[in-house]
Design a protein around this motif. Structure first.
Motif, PDB file in Angstrom:
ATOM      1  N   GLU A  84       0.827  -1.205   0.000  1.00 45.81           N
ATOM      2  CA  GLU A  84       0.000   0.000   0.000  1.00 45.81           C
ATOM      3  C   GLU A  84       0.860   1.253   0.000  1.00 45.81           C
ATOM      4  OE1 GLU A  84      -4.083  -1.315   2.307  1.00 45.81           O
ATOM      5  OE2 GLU A  84      -2.297  -0.902   3.481  1.00 45.81           O
ATOM      6  N   ARG A  85       1.980   1.211   0.724  1.00 46.88           N
ATOM      7  CA  ARG A  85       2.858   2.375   0.758  1.00 46.88           C
ATOM      8  C   ARG A  85       3.529   2.597  -0.593  1.00 46.88           C
ATOM      9  NH1 ARG A  85       6.609   1.137   5.414  1.00 46.88           N
ATOM     10  NH2 ARG A  85       5.453  -0.793   5.724  1.00 46.88           N
ATOM     11  N   VAL A  86       3.877   1.504  -1.273  1.00 47.66           N
ATOM     12  CA  VAL A  86       4.429   1.635  -2.622  1.00 47.66           C
ATOM     13  C   VAL A  86       3.374   2.233  -3.542  1.00 47.66           C
ATOM     14  CG1 VAL A  86       5.265   0.351  -4.639  1.00 47.66           C
ATOM     15  CG2 VAL A  86       6.107  -0.235  -2.360  1.00 47.66           C
ATOM     16  N   ALA A  87       2.129   1.750  -3.428  1.00 45.87           N
ATOM     17  CA  ALA A  87       1.036   2.281  -4.250  1.00 45.87           C
ATOM     18  C   ALA A  87       0.818   3.763  -3.964  1.00 45.87           C
ATOM     19  CB  ALA A  87      -0.248   1.494  -4.004  1.00 45.87           C
ATOM     20  N   ASP A  88       0.902   4.173  -2.685  1.00 51.01           N
ATOM     21  CA  ASP A  88       0.744   5.582  -2.332  1.00 51.01           C
ATOM     22  C   ASP A  88       1.813   6.435  -3.017  1.00 51.01           C
ATOM     23  OD1 ASP A  88      -1.480   5.253  -0.713  1.00 51.01           O
ATOM     24  OD2 ASP A  88      -0.308   5.012   1.127  1.00 51.01           O
ATOM     25  N   GLU A 104       2.597   7.196 -21.406  1.00 47.23           N
ATOM     26  CA  GLU A 104       3.900   6.540 -21.266  1.00 47.23           C
ATOM     27  C   GLU A 104       3.725   5.152 -20.666  1.00 47.23           C
ATOM     28  OE1 GLU A 104       6.986   7.606 -22.112  1.00 47.23           O
ATOM     29  OE2 GLU A 104       6.108   9.388 -23.046  1.00 47.23           O
ATOM     30  N   VAL A 105       4.549   4.205 -21.132  1.00 47.89           N
ATOM     31  CA  VAL A 105       4.532   2.848 -20.598  1.00 47.89           C
ATOM     32  C   VAL A 105       5.724   2.683 -19.670  1.00 47.89           C
ATOM     33  CG1 VAL A 105       4.650   0.387 -21.142  1.00 47.89           C
ATOM     34  CG2 VAL A 105       3.367   1.946 -22.639  1.00 47.89           C
ATOM     35  N   TYR A 106       5.464   2.218 -18.470  1.00 43.87           N
ATOM     36  CA  TYR A 106       6.507   2.036 -17.464  1.00 43.87           C
ATOM     37  C   TYR A 106       6.547   0.572 -17.049  1.00 43.87           C
ATOM     38  CZ  TYR A 106       6.171   7.127 -17.033  1.00 43.87           C
ATOM     39  OH  TYR A 106       6.146   8.470 -17.294  1.00 43.87           O
ATOM     40  N   SER A 107       7.721  -0.003 -17.021  1.00 46.33           N
ATOM     41  CA  SER A 107       7.854  -1.383 -16.559  1.00 46.33           C
ATOM     42  C   SER A 107       8.045  -1.394 -15.051  1.00 46.33           C
ATOM     43  CB  SER A 107       9.053  -2.058 -17.228  1.00 46.33           C
ATOM     44  OG  SER A 107      10.270  -1.498 -16.764  1.00 46.33           O
ATOM     45  N   ALA A 108       7.666  -2.508 -14.427  1.00 46.60           N
ATOM     46  CA  ALA A 108       7.836  -2.631 -12.973  1.00 46.60           C
ATOM     47  C   ALA A 108       9.307  -2.518 -12.571  1.00 46.60           C
ATOM     48  CB  ALA A 108       7.221  -3.941 -12.478  1.00 46.60           C
ATOM     49  N   ALA A 152       1.468  -3.191  -6.723  1.00 43.15           N
ATOM     50  CA  ALA A 152       0.858  -1.876  -6.514  1.00 43.15           C
ATOM     51  C   ALA A 152       0.282  -1.329  -7.817  1.00 43.15           C
ATOM     52  CB  ALA A 152       1.906  -0.901  -5.955  1.00 43.15           C
ATOM     53  N   MET A 153       0.987  -1.543  -8.936  1.00 42.98           N
ATOM     54  CA  MET A 153       0.482  -1.060 -10.215  1.00 42.98           C
ATOM     55  C   MET A 153      -0.788  -1.808 -10.615  1.00 42.98           C
ATOM     56  SD  MET A 153       2.301   1.490 -11.149  1.00 42.98           S
ATOM     57  CE  MET A 153       2.271   1.800 -12.917  1.00 42.98           C
ATOM     58  N   LEU A 154      -0.905  -3.056 -10.240  1.00 44.65           N
ATOM     59  CA  LEU A 154      -2.147  -3.792 -10.492  1.00 44.65           C
ATOM     60  C   LEU A 154      -3.293  -3.186  -9.684  1.00 44.65           C
ATOM     61  CD1 LEU A 154      -0.823  -7.479 -10.563  1.00 44.65           C
ATOM     62  CD2 LEU A 154      -1.727  -6.159 -12.498  1.00 44.65           C
ATOM     63  N   GLU A 178      -8.119   0.734 -10.150  1.00 45.32           N
ATOM     64  CA  GLU A 178      -8.694   2.056  -9.901  1.00 45.32           C
ATOM     65  C   GLU A 178      -8.824   2.867 -11.187  1.00 45.32           C
ATOM     66  OE1 GLU A 178      -6.191   3.899  -6.990  1.00 45.32           O
ATOM     67  OE2 GLU A 178      -6.393   2.244  -5.572  1.00 45.32           O
ATOM     68  N   GLY A 179      -8.345   2.323 -12.298  1.00 50.15           N
ATOM     69  CA  GLY A 179      -8.438   3.016 -13.571  1.00 50.15           C
ATOM     70  C   GLY A 179      -7.358   4.054 -13.798  1.00 50.15           C
ATOM     71  N   LEU A 180      -6.320   4.051 -12.957  1.00 51.08           N
ATOM     72  CA  LEU A 180      -5.257   5.054 -13.072  1.00 51.08           C
ATOM     73  C   LEU A 180      -4.196   4.656 -14.093  1.00 51.08           C
ATOM     74  CD1 LEU A 180      -4.825   5.950  -9.294  1.00 51.08           C
ATOM     75  CD2 LEU A 180      -6.352   6.956 -10.986  1.00 51.08           C
ATOM     76  N   VAL A 181      -4.044   3.351 -14.328  1.00 48.22           N
ATOM     77  CA  VAL A 181      -3.121   2.854 -15.347  1.00 48.22           C
ATOM     78  C   VAL A 181      -3.775   1.681 -16.064  1.00 48.22           C
ATOM     79  CG1 VAL A 181      -1.050   3.540 -14.042  1.00 48.22           C
ATOM     80  CG2 VAL A 181      -1.977   1.226 -13.770  1.00 48.22           C
ATOM     81  N   ASP A 182      -3.283   1.386 -17.257  1.00 49.67           N
ATOM     82  CA  ASP A 182      -3.709   0.202 -18.012  1.00 49.67           C
ATOM     83  C   ASP A 182      -2.530  -0.750 -18.116  1.00 49.67           C
ATOM     84  OD1 ASP A 182      -6.301   1.185 -18.592  1.00 49.67           O
ATOM     85  OD2 ASP A 182      -5.491   2.385 -20.240  1.00 49.67           O
ATOM     86  N   THR A 183      -2.800  -2.030 -18.061  1.00 52.00           N
ATOM     87  CA  THR A 183      -1.731  -3.012 -18.236  1.00 52.00           C
ATOM     88  C   THR A 183      -1.416  -3.163 -19.720  1.00 52.00           C
ATOM     89  OG1 THR A 183      -3.342  -4.817 -18.289  1.00 52.00           O
ATOM     90  CG2 THR A 183      -2.349  -4.294 -16.156  1.00 52.00           C
ATOM     91  N   VAL A 184      -0.141  -3.269 -20.035  1.00 50.43           N
ATOM     92  CA  VAL A 184       0.325  -3.486 -21.407  1.00 50.43           C
ATOM     93  C   VAL A 184       1.080  -4.810 -21.398  1.00 50.43           C
ATOM     94  CG1 VAL A 184       1.693  -2.602 -23.327  1.00 50.43           C
ATOM     95  CG2 VAL A 184       0.535  -1.007 -21.775  1.00 50.43           C
ATOM     96  N   PRO A 185       0.503  -5.882 -21.951  1.00 54.65           N
ATOM     97  CA  PRO A 185       1.120  -7.208 -21.885  1.00 54.65           C
ATOM     98  C   PRO A 185       2.586  -7.204 -22.317  1.00 54.65           C
ATOM     99  CG  PRO A 185      -1.073  -7.358 -22.829  1.00 54.65           C
ATOM    100  CD  PRO A 185      -0.765  -5.890 -22.708  1.00 54.65           C
ATOM    101  N   ASN A 186       3.399  -7.830 -21.489  1.00 55.67           N
ATOM    102  CA  ASN A 186       4.834  -8.014 -21.753  1.00 55.67           C
ATOM    103  C   ASN A 186       5.638  -6.716 -21.754  1.00 55.67           C
ATOM    104  OD1 ASN A 186       4.385 -10.839 -22.161  1.00 55.67           O
ATOM    105  ND2 ASN A 186       3.722 -10.375 -24.261  1.00 55.67           N
ATOM    106  N   LYS A 187       5.016  -5.610 -21.364  1.00 61.60           N
ATOM    107  CA  LYS A 187       5.742  -4.337 -21.348  1.00 61.60           C
ATOM    108  C   LYS A 187       5.649  -3.623 -20.004  1.00 61.60           C
ATOM    109  CE  LYS A 187       5.580  -3.307 -26.306  1.00 61.60           C
ATOM    110  NZ  LYS A 187       5.193  -2.300 -27.333  1.00 61.60           N
ATOM    111  N   GLY A 188       4.456  -3.569 -19.436  1.00 61.18           N
ATOM    112  CA  GLY A 188       4.318  -2.859 -18.170  1.00 61.18           C
ATOM    113  C   GLY A 188       2.966  -2.206 -18.034  1.00 61.18           C
ATOM    114  N   PHE A 189       2.967  -0.919 -17.703  1.00 62.32           N
ATOM    115  CA  PHE A 189       1.728  -0.217 -17.410  1.00 62.32           C
ATOM    116  C   PHE A 189       1.739   1.160 -18.075  1.00 62.32           C
ATOM    117  CE2 PHE A 189       2.770  -3.148 -14.063  1.00 62.32           C
ATOM    118  CZ  PHE A 189       1.577  -3.800 -13.807  1.00 62.32           C
TER     119      PHE A 189
END
Length: 230
Positions: A28-32, A47-51, A68-70, A75-86
């Protein structure tokens, strides 16, 4: 043995902030922290960011960042991009205007009422967070600024005793973007906005409802004024 392992793990993990005075899990702290970076505009829409890249940026391991990104994706703040990140989702000006309008309708009268009802001890307990906001502004640390600002405002609203109201405002804050913060830091103008938190506390302690109304109106106006420029 389990407690010892947990203590060792906690000692190895960076001391990320805990928002709202609650005891949070490390995830949760990482998500914050990620939300704060997103709100401050340090993570940009499209922009796409990898974990792993985010983990290196925040000085943590990739697993809690991915988890945390999941959470942020739900929450709709990011979308998952398969094999790349968010990919950070974009928010339109219309959406931001609507979020700010709702916040003004909810927060301004609630905080004005606190000038009459909140006890001095509870108000003074928010002063350290207000000072953290000023310190972060001086340092130009936008993530720390957003985290302390969130802690201050949600803590203030919590004094009204309406948990649902706090949840609504917390959700609106998560969805907002303050892309102009970087420009304000570069122009040396963020400090004035930060000091409004101390000004607001003093007005509340003086039981000056008119001053509280004026400060809150000005302060929330920054969200779609000073802080909105891209």
């Amino acid at each position: 043995m389990r407690d010892m392992a947990q203590n060792t793990r906690d000692a190895q993990e960076p001391a990320l902030p805990r928002l709202g005075g609650r005891r949070s899990s490390y995830r949760e702290r990482v998500a914050d922290a990620l939300r704060a970076a997103l709100i401050a505009g340090e993570l940009r829409p499209g922009e796409v960011y990898s974990a792993p890249s985010l983990a290196a940026r925040f000085g943590v391991s990739a697993t809690p960042v991915r988890e945390a990104m999941l959470d942020l994706a739900k929450e709709g703040l990011v979308d998952t991009v398969p094999n790349k990140g968010f990919r950070v989702t974009a928010v339109s000006d219309k959406q931001l205007d609507e979020y700010t309008q709702i916040r003004a309708l909810v927060e301004i009268p609630t905080v004005v009422e606190l000038a009459r009802t909140a006890d001095r001890v509870s108000l003074e307990a928010l002063r350290p967070a207000a000072r953290e906001i000023v310190t972060a502004a001086v340092a130009g640390d936008l993530i720390a600024y957003v985290e302390a600002d969130t802690r201050f405002h949600l803590g203030l609203l919590a004094l009204a005793g309406n948990g649902h109201l706090v949840e609504v405002v917390a959700d609106l804050r998560k969805r907002s973007r303050l892309y102009g913060l970087t420009a304000l830091v570069e122009a040396g103008r963020l400090l004035a906005s930060a000091e409004e938190h101390l000004e607001l506390l003093d007005a509340l302690l003086e039981r000056d409802g008119k001053a509280v109304h004026a400060i809150m109106t000005r302060h929330l106006g920054h969200v779609r004024g000073l802080w909105a420029a891209d």
